[in-house]
Design a protein around this motif. Structure first.
Motif, PDB file in Angstrom:
ATOM      1  N   UNK A   1       0.840  -1.201   0.000  1.00  0.00           N
ATOM      2  CA  UNK A   1       0.000   0.000   0.000  1.00  0.00           C
ATOM      3  C   UNK A   1       0.878   1.255   0.000  1.00  0.00           C
ATOM      4  N   UNK A   2       1.876   1.295   0.878  1.00  0.00           N
ATOM      5  CA  UNK A   2       2.762   2.461   0.927  1.00  0.00           C
ATOM      6  C   UNK A   2       3.575   2.571  -0.358  1.00  0.00           C
ATOM      7  N   UNK A   3       3.963   1.445  -0.920  1.00  0.00           N
ATOM      8  CA  UNK A   3       4.708   1.451  -2.180  1.00  0.00           C
ATOM      9  C   UNK A   3       3.889   2.098  -3.288  1.00  0.00           C
ATOM     10  N   UNK A   4       2.629   1.747  -3.380  1.00  0.00           N
ATOM     11  CA  UNK A   4       1.772   2.315  -4.405  1.00  0.00           C
ATOM     12  C   UNK A   4       1.567   3.814  -4.183  1.00  0.00           C
ATOM     13  N   UNK A   5       1.491   4.236  -2.924  1.00  0.00           N
ATOM     14  CA  UNK A   5       1.348   5.658  -2.644  1.00  0.00           C
ATOM     15  C   UNK A   5       2.574   6.435  -3.106  1.00  0.00           C
ATOM     16  N   UNK A   6       3.764   5.894  -2.859  1.00  0.00           N
ATOM     17  CA  UNK A   6       4.992   6.564  -3.304  1.00  0.00           C
ATOM     18  C   UNK A   6       5.045   6.625  -4.822  1.00  0.00           C
ATOM     19  N   UNK A   7       4.662   5.546  -5.475  1.00  0.00           N
ATOM     20  CA  UNK A   7       4.683   5.531  -6.931  1.00  0.00           C
ATOM     21  C   UNK A   7       3.695   6.549  -7.502  1.00  0.00           C
TER      22      UNK A   7
END
Length: 203
Positions: free
Chosen positions: A177-183
């Motif tokens: 989830x955090x990875x997708x937010x950064x992307x």
């Protein structure tokens, strides 16, 4: 091992004393590097000392009598402190059983299983095992078999290479989830900086 000469080592890196003749370096093993270099910074560079932390425990080391003549000491005339940093012995794993109670709603029939913040949603390994597996794999670049060996050596935890892989996958899913937010933030940015190697312009 110090006198072993690798046939593939270039002459500039070969150590002296490999012919078996005694050298003065035999008494200076602590200052000898196996890669042919010299310890410490090069001449002209200021030394950099490690900052010592405050001790967690103080032990008084005393002596009752003189080791030469056997005469007893009256009292200490001074203290020569030495700070020693040590890591603890391998710690055994902590095993906790979470008795997760489940409930059924009388109104809608929905079944609910109680959750605990320290109990992972899947698998039998805790968050620390999962985090250390991911760090060993992606930060230390260890293969999964060596990750399992590391857990057994440090903690006596029996872990297979496949289990180490599953642990890293759980860490990836937890951070998805955090990875997708950064992307998404990168995609929405006005300017995105990239680091490329060797881009030629105008020849």
């Amino acid at each position: 091992l110090r006198k072993y000469e690798n046939p593939h080592t270039p002459p500039s890196k070969r150590r002296s004393g490999t012919d078996g003749s005694p050298t003065s370096q035999d008494d200076e093993d602590d200052d000898v590097r196996t890669d042919g270099g010299t310890p410490g910074r090069k001449d002209g560079h200021d030394p950099e000392w490690r900052s010592m932390a405050d001790p967690d425990e103080e032990i008084e080391v005393t002596c009752d009598c003189c080791p030469e003549c056997g005469d007893r000491f009256d009292e200490s005339v001074g203290v020569s402190p030495r700070l020693v940093e040590e890591i603890p012995d391998p710690q055994p794993p902590e095993i906790t059983r979470y008795n997760r109670h489940y409930y059924q709603c009388d109104s809608c029939g929905t079944e609910t299983v109680a959750a605990h913040p320290d109990c992972p949603d899947e698998g039998q390994f805790g968050v620390n095992v999962i985090a250390q597996s991911a760090l060993s794999r992606y930060d230390h670049r260890l293969p999964y078999r060596k990750i399992a060996d590391r857990f057994e050596q440090l903690h006596g935890l029996e872990l297979s290479g496949a289990s180490a892989w599953h642990a890293t996958e759980r860490a990836a899913r937890a951070g998805r989830c955090e990875y997708e937010q950064i992307r998404q933030e990168i995609q929405d940015a006005d300017v995105v900086h990239i680091d490329e190697t060797g881009i030629k312009r105008d020849g």
